[in-house]
Design a protein around this motif. Structure first.
Motif, PDB file in Angstrom:
ATOM      1  N   PRO A  13       0.836  -1.212   0.000  1.00 46.51           N
ATOM      2  CA  PRO A  13       0.000   0.000   0.000  1.00 46.51           C
ATOM      3  C   PRO A  13       0.866   1.255   0.000  1.00 46.51           C
ATOM      4  N   GLY A  14       0.444   2.233  -0.820  1.00 49.85           N
ATOM      5  CA  GLY A  14       1.213   3.455  -0.978  1.00 49.85           C
ATOM      6  C   GLY A  14       2.250   3.392  -2.085  1.00 49.85           C
ATOM      7  N   SER A  61     -12.623   6.988  -8.448  1.00 48.93           N
ATOM      8  CA  SER A  61     -11.835   6.301  -7.418  1.00 48.93           C
ATOM      9  C   SER A  61     -10.330   6.360  -7.672  1.00 48.93           C
ATOM     10  N   ARG A  65      -4.578   9.850  -8.686  1.00 48.38           N
ATOM     11  CA  ARG A  65      -3.582   8.840  -8.318  1.00 48.38           C
ATOM     12  C   ARG A  65      -3.031   8.110  -9.544  1.00 48.38           C
ATOM     13  N   SER A  83       0.200   5.815  -5.183  1.00 49.30           N
ATOM     14  CA  SER A  83      -0.587   5.755  -3.936  1.00 49.30           C
ATOM     15  C   SER A  83      -1.575   4.593  -3.969  1.00 49.30           C
ATOM     16  N   GLU A  85      -3.804   1.411  -3.226  1.00 53.23           N
ATOM     17  CA  GLU A  85      -4.565   0.983  -2.060  1.00 53.23           C
ATOM     18  C   GLU A  85      -4.983  -0.474  -2.248  1.00 53.23           C
ATOM     19  N   PRO A  86      -5.238  -1.188  -1.146  1.00 49.79           N
ATOM     20  CA  PRO A  86      -5.701  -2.582  -1.288  1.00 49.79           C
ATOM     21  C   PRO A  86      -6.932  -2.710  -2.189  1.00 49.79           C
ATOM     22  N   GLU A  87      -7.769  -1.677  -2.201  1.00 42.30           N
ATOM     23  CA  GLU A  87      -8.969  -1.696  -3.049  1.00 42.30           C
ATOM     24  C   GLU A  87      -8.645  -1.643  -4.538  1.00 42.30           C
ATOM     25  N   ASP A  88      -7.405  -1.342  -4.890  1.00 45.05           N
ATOM     26  CA  ASP A  88      -6.999  -1.339  -6.294  1.00 45.05           C
ATOM     27  C   ASP A  88      -6.634  -2.735  -6.788  1.00 45.05           C
TER      28      ASP A  88
END
Length: 117
Positions: A13-14, A61, A65, A83, A85-88
């Protein structure tokens, strides 16, 4: 005609990744190029699109980024993802409208992006 994606993988993440998608074959012209993503059990969703003259559009979303770009000389589209995220986490697919000698829509085979610590 083939669309071949590359650049997926595991990232924390990040972190950042850059996806590439190269079109090959007897191509006269390429119109809009896009990136989509899909997670199991959900519909495929549009992430970003870029027109032949460089106009871009992003899903809310990922706006701010992710950056989509293209190299027309190489018949290639890119997706720079920052950046993350786990949701990606998803399988990312390339899509393109290609003229050869009529307009048809093509999909790549997909590349897995996993965002996890």
């Amino acid at each position: 005609v083939q669309l071949v994606e590359s650049g997926g993988g595991l990232v924390q993440p990040g972190g950042s990744l850059r996806l590439s998608c190269a079109a090959s074959g007897s191509i006269d012209s390429i119109g809009e190029m896009s990136w989509y993503r899909q997670v199991p059990g959900k519909e495929r969703e549009m992430v970003a699109t870029i027109s032949s003259n460089g106009m871009t559009n992003y899903a809310p979303s990922v706006k701010g980024r992710f950056t989509i770009s293209r190299d027309n000389a190489k018949n290639t589209v890119y997706l720079k993802m920052n950046s993350l995220e786990p949701e990606d986490t998803a399988v990312y697919y390339c899509n393109a409208d290609i003229f050869l000698p009529r307009w048809s829509n093509y999909w790549g085979q997909g590349t897995q992006v996993t965002v996890s610590s």
